[in-house]
Motif scaffolding. Structure first.
Motif, PDB file in Angstrom:
ATOM      1  N   THR A 265      58.286   7.982  52.143  1.00  0.00           N
ATOM      2  CA  THR A 265      58.521   9.088  51.211  1.00  0.00           C
ATOM      3  C   THR A 265      57.536   9.047  50.049  1.00  0.00           C
ATOM      4  O   THR A 265      56.964  10.073  49.650  1.00  0.00           O
ATOM      5  CB  THR A 265      59.959   9.026  50.664  1.00  0.00           C
ATOM      6  OG1 THR A 265      60.881   9.108  51.749  1.00  0.00           O
ATOM      7  CG2 THR A 265      60.221  10.163  49.693  1.00  0.00           C
ATOM      8  N   LEU A 266      57.302   7.857  49.521  1.00  0.00           N
ATOM      9  CA  LEU A 266      56.396   7.714  48.377  1.00  0.00           C
ATOM     10  C   LEU A 266      54.945   8.035  48.736  1.00  0.00           C
ATOM     11  O   LEU A 266      54.207   8.574  47.916  1.00  0.00           O
ATOM     12  CB  LEU A 266      56.478   6.280  47.824  1.00  0.00           C
ATOM     13  CG  LEU A 266      57.781   5.892  47.122  1.00  0.00           C
ATOM     14  CD1 LEU A 266      57.787   4.407  46.798  1.00  0.00           C
ATOM     15  CD2 LEU A 266      57.963   6.707  45.836  1.00  0.00           C
ATOM     16  N   MET A 267      54.555   7.747  49.971  1.00  0.00           N
ATOM     17  CA  MET A 267      53.173   7.948  50.387  1.00  0.00           C
ATOM     18  C   MET A 267      52.870   9.378  50.816  1.00  0.00           C
ATOM     19  O   MET A 267      51.710   9.759  50.977  1.00  0.00           O
ATOM     20  CB  MET A 267      52.817   6.994  51.531  1.00  0.00           C
ATOM     21  CG  MET A 267      52.757   5.535  51.135  1.00  0.00           C
ATOM     22  SD  MET A 267      52.299   4.457  52.515  1.00  0.00           S
ATOM     23  CE  MET A 267      50.606   4.979  52.809  1.00  0.00           C
ATOM     24  N   GLY A 268      53.911  10.171  51.036  1.00  0.00           N
ATOM     25  CA  GLY A 268      53.685  11.558  51.425  1.00  0.00           C
ATOM     26  C   GLY A 268      53.109  11.686  52.828  1.00  0.00           C
ATOM     27  O   GLY A 268      53.609  11.080  53.777  1.00  0.00           O
ATOM     28  N   GLN A 269      52.027  12.477  52.959  1.00  0.00           N
ATOM     29  CA  GLN A 269      51.421  12.732  54.261  1.00  0.00           C
ATOM     30  C   GLN A 269      50.939  11.450  54.933  1.00  0.00           C
ATOM     31  O   GLN A 269      51.127  11.255  56.137  1.00  0.00           O
ATOM     32  CB  GLN A 269      50.246  13.708  54.109  1.00  0.00           C
ATOM     33  CG  GLN A 269      49.547  14.065  55.420  1.00  0.00           C
ATOM     34  CD  GLN A 269      50.462  14.790  56.392  1.00  0.00           C
ATOM     35  OE1 GLN A 269      51.322  15.564  55.978  1.00  0.00           O
ATOM     36  NE2 GLN A 269      50.284  14.518  57.688  1.00  0.00           N
ATOM     37  N   LYS A 270      50.334  10.567  54.162  1.00  0.00           N
ATOM     38  CA  LYS A 270      49.861   9.301  54.727  1.00  0.00           C
ATOM     39  C   LYS A 270      51.022   8.462  55.250  1.00  0.00           C
ATOM     40  O   LYS A 270      50.893   7.768  56.256  1.00  0.00           O
ATOM     41  CB  LYS A 270      49.071   8.514  53.674  1.00  0.00           C
ATOM     42  CG  LYS A 270      47.727   9.140  53.312  1.00  0.00           C
ATOM     43  CD  LYS A 270      46.984   8.260  52.324  1.00  0.00           C
ATOM     44  CE  LYS A 270      45.624   8.872  51.976  1.00  0.00           C
ATOM     45  NZ  LYS A 270      44.893   8.038  50.977  1.00  0.00           N
ATOM     46  N   GLY A 271      52.135   8.525  54.539  1.00  0.00           N
ATOM     47  CA  GLY A 271      53.309   7.774  54.966  1.00  0.00           C
ATOM     48  C   GLY A 271      53.867   8.286  56.281  1.00  0.00           C
ATOM     49  O   GLY A 271      54.301   7.506  57.134  1.00  0.00           O
ATOM     50  N   GLU A 272      53.827   9.603  56.471  1.00  0.00           N
ATOM     51  CA  GLU A 272      54.306  10.189  57.713  1.00  0.00           C
ATOM     52  C   GLU A 272      53.414   9.827  58.892  1.00  0.00           C
ATOM     53  O   GLU A 272      53.869   9.791  60.040  1.00  0.00           O
ATOM     54  CB  GLU A 272      54.400  11.713  57.565  1.00  0.00           C
ATOM     55  CG  GLU A 272      55.458  12.162  56.571  1.00  0.00           C
ATOM     56  CD  GLU A 272      55.485  13.669  56.390  1.00  0.00           C
ATOM     57  OE1 GLU A 272      54.694  14.354  57.083  1.00  0.00           O
ATOM     58  OE2 GLU A 272      56.285  14.157  55.569  1.00  0.00           O
TER      59      GLU A 272
END
Length: 310
Positions: A265-272
């Protein structure tokens, strides 16, 4: 140029067996070098530092580590040594029965308890270039995911002990030379099947390229399969030590999955792109198999717990 190439081809054909043996041995030695001298290669890489000085492992965690070795039945604790590492869960390298032994790094957050989070909150974690705010709702949730009970800590350490004691690094190092030998086998079999041993040089070269491709695919598949087998086997050995270790294993993977969801969640697109919604890791490359999923590792330990109840 062509005559020079033919000269090398004849030499390779003449000495292919000793060359194969030397090549496989060299690849194995290169892969094992990291584990033969873990105090020189591995420990400096993962050693935790604070204000320019290496962090010393606390007496509390050293005591827990020694208890894990005792519970695992390690007769000579000189084969294993511990140090303070960065990160959030134990890591290890080395081969216990070699002179340098094995090194296991234990992170600072293992010093933390629900009442004392200093091992976590005194560290700055940067995600997407921003420091995590420990006082925020997400930061508080992340803190909770980084605090492990004594049982979970013991399981995490025992998992590394089990992997190294069972020769996990040796198995991993053996994959590459095994597949390199497979390239030679593929080449010989293909030429034998299609009667190409006396065929045109260009055709035999194409067969060698095909054999090399098959060897590369074999390496990727075998490497992932061996890694997954080692992961499951290490979990099973650690969880089998006692009911408390098994319960600690379930908690350990629950916390990892929770942490990964928060980081996603904190990383946004990179996290996904890095983490699944379940908290499992996605492969780093398209040609790789999936990482050993944390959910399946957790389910494997739950299965052991259920068997104990029957």
């Amino acid at each position: 140029m062509a005559s020079q190439f033919l000269k090398y081809a004849v030499l390779l054909q003449k000495y292919r067996t000793p060359l194969l043996v030397v090549s496989c041995g060299g690849v194995f030695a290169a892969n094992m070098l990291y584990h033969v001298f873990p105090d020189k290669s591995y420990r400096p890489l993962y050693q935790a530092w604070y204000k320019g000085e290496p962090v010393t492992l606390s007496e509390k965690l050293e005591g827990v580590f020694q208890q894990v070795l005792k519970d695992y039945g390690i007769s000579s604790t000189k084969n294993f040594s511990s140090f303070a590492s960065f990160g959030f869960h134990p890591v290890g390298a080395g081969v216990p029965w070699l002179p340098a032994g094995a090194q296991i790094g234990i992170p600072a957050n293992f010093n933390s308890t629900p009442d004392d989070l200093s091992g976590i909150t005194n560290r700055s974690i940067f995600i997407n270039g921003e420091t995590v705010d420990w006082s925020s709702d997400t930061g508080s949730a992340l803190k909770g995911a980084l605090v492990f009970s004594p049982e979970a800590q013991k399981f995490a350490m025992a998992r590394e002990v089990a992997r190294l004691q069972a020769g996990g690094p040796v198995l991993n190092a053996a994959v590459a030379p095994f597949c390199l030998g497979g390239v030679w086998v593929y080449s010989v079999l293909l030429k034998q099947v299609f009667g190409l041993h006396a065929g045109p040089l260009l055709v035999r070269g194409a067969v060698n390229v095909l054999a090399l491709s098959l060897g590369a695919v074999s390496y990727l598949l075998t490497s992932d399969a061996v890694n997954q087998w080692i992961d499951y086997s290490s979990d099973r050995r650690a969880a089998s030590l006692s009911h408390d270790y098994a319960k600690g294993g379930v908690e350990f993977y629950d916390k990892i999955l929770c942490r990964n969801k928060i980081v996603r969640t904190l990383m946004g697109q990179k996290g996904e792109e890095m983490y699944a919604s379940s908290g499992n890791l996605f492969p780093a490359h398209l040609h790789k198999l999936k990482h050993t999923s944390y959910t399946s590792r957790r389910e494997g330990i739950l299965t052991l717990l259920n068997k104990d109840k029957v």
